[in-house]
Design an enzyme around this catalytic site. Structure first.
Site, short mmCIF file in Angstrom:
data_model
loop_
_atom_site.label_atom_id
_atom_site.label_comp_id
_atom_site.label_asym_id
_atom_site.label_seq_id
_atom_site.Cartn_x
_atom_site.Cartn_y
_atom_site.Cartn_z
N GLU A 30 5.46 -4.89 0.47
CA GLU A 30 4.69 -5.04 -0.64
C GLU A 30 5.00 -5.96 -1.61
O GLU A 30 6.33 -6.13 -1.89
CB GLU A 30 4.66 -3.76 -1.48
CG GLU A 30 3.94 -2.34 -0.62
CD GLU A 30 4.55 -1.07 -1.02
OE1 GLU A 30 4.07 -0.01 -0.21
OE2 GLU A 30 4.86 -1.21 -2.19
N ALA A 60 1.52 1.24 1.16
CA ALA A 60 1.49 2.12 2.11
C ALA A 60 3.10 2.43 2.83
O ALA A 60 2.77 1.63 3.89
CB ALA A 60 0.39 2.40 2.78
N GLU A 61 3.72 3.12 2.43
CA GLU A 61 5.24 2.66 3.33
C GLU A 61 4.95 3.40 4.55
O GLU A 61 5.64 2.92 5.50
CB GLU A 61 6.16 3.78 2.48
CG GLU A 61 6.76 3.00 1.25
CD GLU A 61 5.80 2.90 -0.06
OE1 GLU A 61 5.04 3.55 -0.15
OE2 GLU A 61 5.98 2.11 -0.86
N PHE A 84 11.41 -0.01 -3.31
CA PHE A 84 12.82 0.68 -3.77
C PHE A 84 13.22 1.70 -2.65
O PHE A 84 12.29 2.40 -2.05
CB PHE A 84 12.50 1.26 -4.95
CG PHE A 84 12.32 0.45 -6.16
CD1 PHE A 84 11.21 -0.35 -6.49
CD2 PHE A 84 13.57 0.22 -6.89
CE1 PHE A 84 11.18 -1.17 -7.58
CE2 PHE A 84 13.42 -0.61 -8.06
CZ PHE A 84 12.38 -1.36 -8.21
N PHE A 87 10.99 5.06 -2.54
CA PHE A 87 9.52 4.75 -1.82
C PHE A 87 9.56 5.02 -0.32
O PHE A 87 8.42 5.08 0.18
CB PHE A 87 9.03 3.66 -2.22
CG PHE A 87 8.94 3.43 -3.66
CD1 PHE A 87 8.70 1.94 -4.01
CD2 PHE A 87 8.99 4.25 -4.64
CE1 PHE A 87 8.49 1.73 -5.41
CE2 PHE A 87 9.06 3.91 -6.17
CZ PHE A 87 8.73 2.47 -6.60
N HIS A 130 13.27 5.10 -8.85
CA HIS A 130 13.86 3.66 -8.78
C HIS A 130 15.39 3.72 -8.71
O HIS A 130 15.79 2.53 -8.57
CB HIS A 130 13.36 2.87 -9.79
CG HIS A 130 12.00 2.66 -9.86
ND1 HIS A 130 10.89 3.43 -10.30
CD2 HIS A 130 11.09 1.56 -9.85
CE1 HIS A 130 9.74 3.12 -10.26
NE2 HIS A 130 9.86 1.66 -10.00
#
Lengths: 328, 367
Positions: A30, A60-61, A84, A87, A130
């Site tokens: 991203e 969208a991981e 991060f 995520f 984070h």
């Protein structure tokens, strides 16, 4: 070419080098293309290598990981970025169940030469999600390698090693020290091994094993302790999985004392693994019980309260002194 | 950030009028410093800076109406820190970044290999591993440390046999838990004491004293606070030998004659000298007699052996002037007697009556 680079710039340097020399490398994540990455880790790559090799994904991981596994199994060398480490969880299934098992499942016919990069760790006063340090979760899974650099030179060499490795590598970058210092990095494309730890300081009295941003505080603590007559040997674990047992045992065989320092929370952290292997192999050489200094078993506190959680130099100095005084 | 645009002020408002600038070109601002105030249809609002930086240009003048999203401030192109949440530190301090791959080569050094018990013992003995002989690959256990400790002392030896037994027994937990109290008496006899069969007389008198005060012929266990009284009197007789102290037991003294006792004592003495005393013979004493006066000394505070609760010590017989029952000055033979009892299990009264009975019964054997 030699330049004074920060850890973050060293990552960028390594990505540029490998993208240049291996046409199969692809980068996805991203904001990595047009924006150059929120930390600027991928800056300049889109301009140089184009949209087909530097892919801005949707938010969208799971997609990032799934596409990465597919690409890797079919001959590309994808380098995925999770913005991060916090995520990564939607992507776990693809990483744990497929990337990690590709070689085993196909009996070696296919492997998964993917790198999953992510900034990790606390210290930048960010909101929730984070500041994670969950390297232990990945270290537990057979088939995955976990690598954590702690300096510009090591970031450069280890990332190249990770990209060239035929199996999946989780590459976690300690964001707190992305830009805090620079060193001379030679852009020669030389990789560092992914199964060795690094001795940063030679010592006599106690072995400190640590990784990530904690390395900085550990080195500072060692300087203070040297003035007090305690000589610390500092090992940067770097490759969390597989652990370089041999080097750690050689060091503790010499010093007879061990302290593991990690920011990640204590319970079931990688510190427990290191202490177990040292205790099993060197029980009779130990002068005192091996100890760990780790984060509290809580979520990283937010914003300025982080400093109650993060391990500082003074805390490490105190912990070493306690080990040295044991047994009373 | 290069351009700061008028943010959405909410409530469906699409534009605002610049009221007043709080900063000017070239000014350095911190995060949240007020840049300007604007007036919407509803209110006057302060607009804070989202970043720290240096202002290159303020766009627009007081009175201008500007739309949401229009550029308000142009910042100097500082270092591109990225567009991440949070605050990145960026000192960029120079470091050497030297490292060795793996462990330091060729050390091959190894700390001494010892069990934790051996290490703890070493420390209690006030030694460091430097004092130990260098033996690579040796695994040190407690016995090795003791052997090394013995070697370090001129004339130092590790105790064995009955000397070791005495040292350990006297300092074990049960021994340390005893609460000793002592009582002594001079047993006076206006006449000459028949020293033949002296010890059998002592034993005989003790047995009778035990019958009178059975509290001193019992076993006491401190933790459970239990007491076990015995029907028979089994007296442990302290016997000194060149090999150390032995305390063989003469069982059921109350049923034996002086002659029986004399024969048994002789048998015991021979066996102890030859180190042939049976281990069973050394167990089960209900009370102890130490006739140390056979060697010398008068009064003592002998040590009670748990689980017993009493020990009687008899010193060397001596003569002094005293008054007989008629009030005449006569030479008196004195037998000094010292009794130690465990005050957890016996009262002073019981102990005193025991000693008094012993004295009376002993004098009767001379009669």
């Amino acid at each position: 070419m030699m330049t004074e680079t920060t850890l973050l710039e060293a990552v960028n340097l390594a990505l540029h080098y490998e993208m240049e020399n291996d046409p199969n490398t692809v980068i996805l994540g991203e904001d990595i293309g047009t924006n150059g990455g929120v930390f600027r880790a991928t800056v300049g790559l889109r301009e140089k290598f184009g949209v087909k090799r530097v892919i801005d994904t949707p938010l969208a991981e799971a997609l990032i990981a799934g596409v990465t596994v597919g690409m890797a199994a079919q001959g590309l060398r994808p380098i995925a970025e999770f913005q991060f480490q916090g995520f990564v969880f939607p992507a776990m299934e693809h990483i744990m169940c497929h990337a990690a098992r590709m070689r085993n499942r196909t009996r070696g016919r296919l492997t998964c030469p993917a790198v999953f990069r992510a900034p990790f760790g606390g210290g930048i006063h960010a909101p929730e999600h984070h500041s994670e340090s969950v390297e232990a979760l990945f270290a537990h899974i057979p088939g995955l390698r976990v690598v954590i650099p702690s300096s510009p030179k090591r970031a450069y060499g280890l990332l190249l090693g990770a990209i060239r490795n035929p199996d999946p590598v989780l590459f976690f970058e300690p964001k707190r020290i992305y830009r805090t210092f620079k060193s001379t990095v030679t852009d020669d494309g030389k990789a560092l091994p992914l199964d060795r730890c690094f001795t940063l300081k030679e010592g006599r009295d106690i072995t400190l094993v640590t990784w990530g941003a904690c390395v900085i505080e550990a080195l500072q603590a060692a300087q203070i302790l040297e003035e007090r007559g305690i000589s610390c040997e500092i090992l940067d674990l770097a490759t969390i999985k597989p652990i370089d047992e041999e080097s750690i045992l050689t060091s503790v065989r010499k010093t007879g004392r061990l302290l593991v320092v990690h920011e990640a929370c204590q319970t079931a952290g990688v510190g427990a693994e290191i202490i177990t292997l040292v205790t099993q192999q060197l029980f009779y050489n130990l002068k005192s019980p091996p100890q760990r200094l780790a984060g509290f078993d809580t979520v990283m506190p937010y914003y300025k309260n982080e400093h109650y959680y993060l391990l500082d130099t003074e805390t490490i100095v105190t912990a070493v002194c306690r080990v040295m005084e044991d047994p009373r | 950030m290069k351009h700061f645009r008028l943010p959405d002020l909410g409530e469906g408002l699409a534009e605002a009028e610049i009221v007043e600038w709080a900063v000017k070109d070239g000014q350095k601002v911190a995060v949240n410093d007020v840049l300007l105030s604007v007036e919407t249809a509803k209110a006057v609002v302060d607009v804070p800076s989202p970043v720290a930086g240096v202002i290159k240009a303020c766009v627009g003048n007081a009175g201008d109406v500007i739309a949401i999203g229009s550029v308000l401030v142009e910042f100097e192109e500082g270092e591109d820190q990225g567009s991440v949440v949070g605050q990145m530190q960026s000192q960029q301090q120079a470091i050497s970044d030297d490292f060795i791959i793996g462990a330091v080569a060729g050390s091959g050094q190894e700390t001494i290999r010892m069990t934790p018990q051996a290490r703890a013992l070493l420390k209690r003995l006030n030694l460091t591993s430097d004092a130990l002989p260098q033996e690579p690959d040796k695994m040190w256990a407690e016995q090795d440390v003791i052997a090394a400790y013995v070697a370090l002392g001129e004339g130092r030896e590790q105790l064995k046999g009955s000397r070791k037994n005495m040292a350990q027994w006297m300092s074990n937990d049960a021994s340390r838990a005893i609460v000793p109290a002592s009582l002594s008496d001079d047993i006076e006899y206006a006449g000459t004491v028949d020293l033949s069969e002296f010890t059998p007389r002592l034993l005989h008198a003790m047995a009778l004293a035990c019958q009178e005060e059975p509290a001193l012929n019992a076993w006491f266990e401190g933790e459970s606070c239990t007491r076990q009284q015995h029907k028979t009197v089994n007296i442990g007789l302290a016997v000194d030998s060149e090999h150390g102290l032995y305390v063989p037991v003469i069982r059921d003294v109350g049923q034996k004659t002086l002659t029986d006792l004399h024969a048994e004592i002789t048998e015991i003495a021979t066996k102890v000298r030859k180190r042939q005393i049976e281990p069973e013979r050394l167990e089960g004493a209900t009370i102890t007699l130490s006739n140390f006066g056979a060697i010398g000394g008068r009064y003592a505070t002998p040590v009670v052996t748990p689980p017993q609760v009493a020990i009687l010590g008899i010193g060397k017989l001596f003569t002094r002037a005293g008054l007989n029952t008629e009030g005449k000055l006569v030479p008196m033979q004195v037998i000094p007697a010292s009794l130690t009892f465990d005050h957890r299990a016996c009262t002073g009264g019981e102990a005193t009556r025991f000693l008094t009975t012993f004295a009376k019964q002993l004098l009767q054997t001379f009669a």
